[in-house]
Write a protein that holds these residues in place. Sequence first.
Motif, short mmCIF file in Angstrom:
data_model
loop_
_atom_site.label_atom_id
_atom_site.label_comp_id
_atom_site.label_asym_id
_atom_site.label_seq_id
_atom_site.Cartn_x
_atom_site.Cartn_y
_atom_site.Cartn_z
N MET A 152 172.05 -0.58 -13.68
CA MET A 152 170.92 -0.31 -12.77
C MET A 152 170.35 1.32 -12.97
O MET A 152 171.27 2.06 -12.76
CB MET A 152 170.87 -0.83 -11.45
CG MET A 152 169.81 -0.17 -10.60
SD MET A 152 169.53 -0.85 -8.59
CE MET A 152 171.41 -1.17 -8.26
N GLU A 153 169.23 1.35 -13.54
CA GLU A 153 168.96 2.90 -13.72
C GLU A 153 168.02 3.16 -12.40
O GLU A 153 166.92 3.02 -12.33
CB GLU A 153 168.17 3.08 -14.97
CG GLU A 153 168.91 2.67 -16.35
CD GLU A 153 170.04 3.82 -16.42
OE1 GLU A 153 169.77 5.04 -16.10
OE2 GLU A 153 171.14 3.47 -16.76
N THR A 154 168.47 4.06 -11.52
CA THR A 154 167.86 4.68 -10.56
C THR A 154 168.11 6.23 -10.42
O THR A 154 169.08 6.71 -10.92
CB THR A 154 168.02 4.01 -9.25
OG1 THR A 154 169.46 4.44 -8.81
CG2 THR A 154 168.03 2.62 -9.27
N LYS A 155 167.15 6.92 -9.65
CA LYS A 155 167.45 8.33 -9.38
C LYS A 155 168.48 8.61 -8.42
O LYS A 155 169.13 9.48 -8.49
CB LYS A 155 166.23 8.88 -9.09
CG LYS A 155 166.08 10.38 -8.64
CD LYS A 155 164.59 10.92 -8.41
CE LYS A 155 164.68 12.43 -8.22
NZ LYS A 155 163.43 12.86 -7.56
N TYR A 156 168.62 7.57 -7.41
CA TYR A 156 169.41 7.75 -6.10
C TYR A 156 170.57 7.15 -6.37
O TYR A 156 171.69 7.46 -5.74
CB TYR A 156 168.66 7.55 -4.97
CG TYR A 156 167.46 8.34 -4.84
CD1 TYR A 156 167.35 9.80 -4.50
CD2 TYR A 156 166.14 7.69 -5.14
CE1 TYR A 156 166.35 10.44 -4.55
CE2 TYR A 156 165.00 8.49 -4.85
CZ TYR A 156 165.04 9.86 -4.62
OH TYR A 156 163.92 10.57 -4.53
N TYR A 157 170.68 5.86 -6.73
CA TYR A 157 171.96 5.16 -6.83
C TYR A 157 172.92 5.39 -7.80
O TYR A 157 172.35 5.52 -9.08
CB TYR A 157 171.59 3.69 -6.94
CG TYR A 157 172.85 2.64 -7.11
CD1 TYR A 157 173.35 2.33 -5.87
CD2 TYR A 157 173.06 2.22 -7.91
CE1 TYR A 157 174.45 1.70 -5.71
CE2 TYR A 157 174.41 1.21 -8.23
CZ TYR A 157 174.87 0.94 -7.02
OH TYR A 157 175.91 0.03 -7.08
N LYS A 158 174.04 5.72 -7.75
CA LYS A 158 175.05 5.88 -8.71
C LYS A 158 176.28 5.15 -8.18
O LYS A 158 176.71 5.01 -7.17
CB LYS A 158 175.39 7.27 -8.66
CG LYS A 158 174.65 8.34 -8.69
CD LYS A 158 174.70 9.42 -9.93
CE LYS A 158 173.43 10.29 -9.85
NZ LYS A 158 172.19 9.68 -9.99
#
Length: 47
Positions: free
Chosen positions: A1-7
């Motif tokens: 999943m590509e998100t700014k906040y989730y890693k």
Amino acid sequence: METKYYKNWQEYMAQHTEIDEKQAAVMAPKLQSYEEMLFSFIMFLCV
């Protein structure tokens, strides 16, 4: 999943090199359980 906040755990550790192995051993189970809860919540919203 590509998100700014989730890693995920591997991405988090790659960005935070100041965390040593002892700290990582304590943090990993907690953060991974949060990942699983977040995934379950997103699946709940989709259903």
